[in-house]
Design an enzyme around this catalytic site. Structure first.
Site, PDB file in Angstrom:
ATOM      1  N   GLU A  59       0.096 -12.338   1.716  1.00 56.46           N
ATOM      2  CA  GLU A  59      -0.126 -11.597   2.959  1.00 56.46           C
ATOM      3  C   GLU A  59      -1.483 -11.952   3.563  1.00 56.46           C
ATOM      4  OE1 GLU A  59       0.759 -10.529  -0.026  1.00 56.46           O
ATOM      5  OE2 GLU A  59       1.732  -8.576   0.027  1.00 56.46           O
ATOM      6  N   CYS A  75       0.055  -5.352  -2.276  1.00 55.37           N
ATOM      7  CA  CYS A  75      -0.986  -4.753  -3.121  1.00 55.37           C
ATOM      8  C   CYS A  75      -1.928  -3.923  -2.252  1.00 55.37           C
ATOM      9  CB  CYS A  75      -1.742  -5.832  -3.892  1.00 55.37           C
ATOM     10  SG  CYS A  75      -2.964  -6.713  -2.902  1.00 55.37           S
ATOM     11  N   CYS A  85      -4.193  -5.872   0.216  1.00 51.71           N
ATOM     12  CA  CYS A  85      -3.457  -6.394   1.380  1.00 51.71           C
ATOM     13  C   CYS A  85      -3.091  -5.281   2.354  1.00 51.71           C
ATOM     14  CB  CYS A  85      -2.212  -7.146   0.921  1.00 51.71           C
ATOM     15  SG  CYS A  85      -2.613  -8.729   0.160  1.00 51.71           S
TER      16      CYS A  85
HETATM   17  N1  THU Z   1       0.773 -11.244  -5.008  1.00 51.61           N
HETATM   18  C1  THU Z   1       0.871 -11.454  -3.667  1.00 51.61           C
HETATM   19  O1  THU Z   1       0.739 -12.595  -3.193  1.00 51.61           O
HETATM   20  N2  THU Z   1       1.102 -10.406  -2.864  1.00 51.61           N
HETATM   21  C2  THU Z   1       1.300  -9.124  -3.298  1.00 51.61           C
HETATM   22  O2  THU Z   1       1.433  -8.225  -2.492  1.00 51.61           O
HETATM   23  C3  THU Z   1       1.368  -8.846  -4.743  1.00 51.61           C
HETATM   24  C4  THU Z   1       0.895  -9.942  -5.624  1.00 51.61           C
HETATM   25  C5  THU Z   1       0.529 -12.392  -5.890  1.00 51.61           C
HETATM   26  C6  THU Z   1      -0.844 -12.429  -6.503  1.00 51.61           C
HETATM   27  C7  THU Z   1      -0.606 -13.270  -7.751  1.00 51.61           C
HETATM   28  O3  THU Z   1      -0.723 -14.634  -7.398  1.00 51.61           O
HETATM   29  C8  THU Z   1       0.846 -12.987  -8.116  1.00 51.61           C
HETATM   30  O4  THU Z   1       1.438 -12.384  -6.972  1.00 51.61           O
HETATM   31  C9  THU Z   1       1.003 -12.044  -9.310  1.00 51.61           C
HETATM   32  O5  THU Z   1       0.278 -10.891  -9.129  1.00 51.61           O
END
Ligand code: THU
Length: 146
Positions: A57, A99, A102
């Protein structure tokens, strides 16, 4: 707008193939819908120094910023899961939600367009849509600094 949703979700799934996630093996793609109809995508970008990882994101939002389109975001779709052989995400039954970091970054850009943007969270059988205000209630944003 809603007619573009399947396209937006496909863009998020496709973007996940480009994830650089050798440590978690978890591929995430994000797709931003812009006022213009254009879609801007991002994929997660990990680092051997784990804490430096950038989420899909955040990468997509930084791309929109670099293109001078930060204030044109009207929606986001997110898709993710463990990488399959073809590098696409093996999407699970539970929708992927952004998360906390984000959510805060999304709050910043949604306010630039004066929108409570829909966040389309993809799962194996479709998607669930939340408003950003549902995912981040009582948020701190640009208005607090006015
Ligand atoms: N991740 C994202 O890219 N976006 C999210 O909203 C949740 C987590 C990624 C971060 C990391 O590279 C992988 O997912 C595992 O946490």
């Amino acid at each position: 707008m809603s007619g573009n949703l399947p396209r937006l979700i496909k863009a998020a799934k496709d973007a996940a193939k480009n994830a650089y996630a050798p440590y978690s093996g978890y591929h995430v793609g994000a797709a931003l819908q812009l006022d213009s109809g254009q879609i801007v995508t991002g994929a997660n970008f990990e680092n051997a120094s784990f804490g430096m990882t950038l989420c899909a994101e955040t990468v997509a939002i930084a791309k929109a910023n670099s293109d001078g389109q930060l204030n044109q975001i009207t929606a986001i779709a997110i898709a993710g899961g463990p990488a399959k052989f073809d590098m696409s995400p093996d999407i699970g039954v539970d929708p992927i939600t952004p998360c906390g970091r984000c959510r805060q970054i999304l709050k910043e850009v949604a306010d630039l367009n004066a929108l409570d943007i829909p966040v389309h969270c993809v799962h194996a059988k479709g998607h669930v849509t939340y408003l950003l205000s549902e995912l981040l209630p009582h948020a701190f944003g640009p208005a607090n600094l006015e």
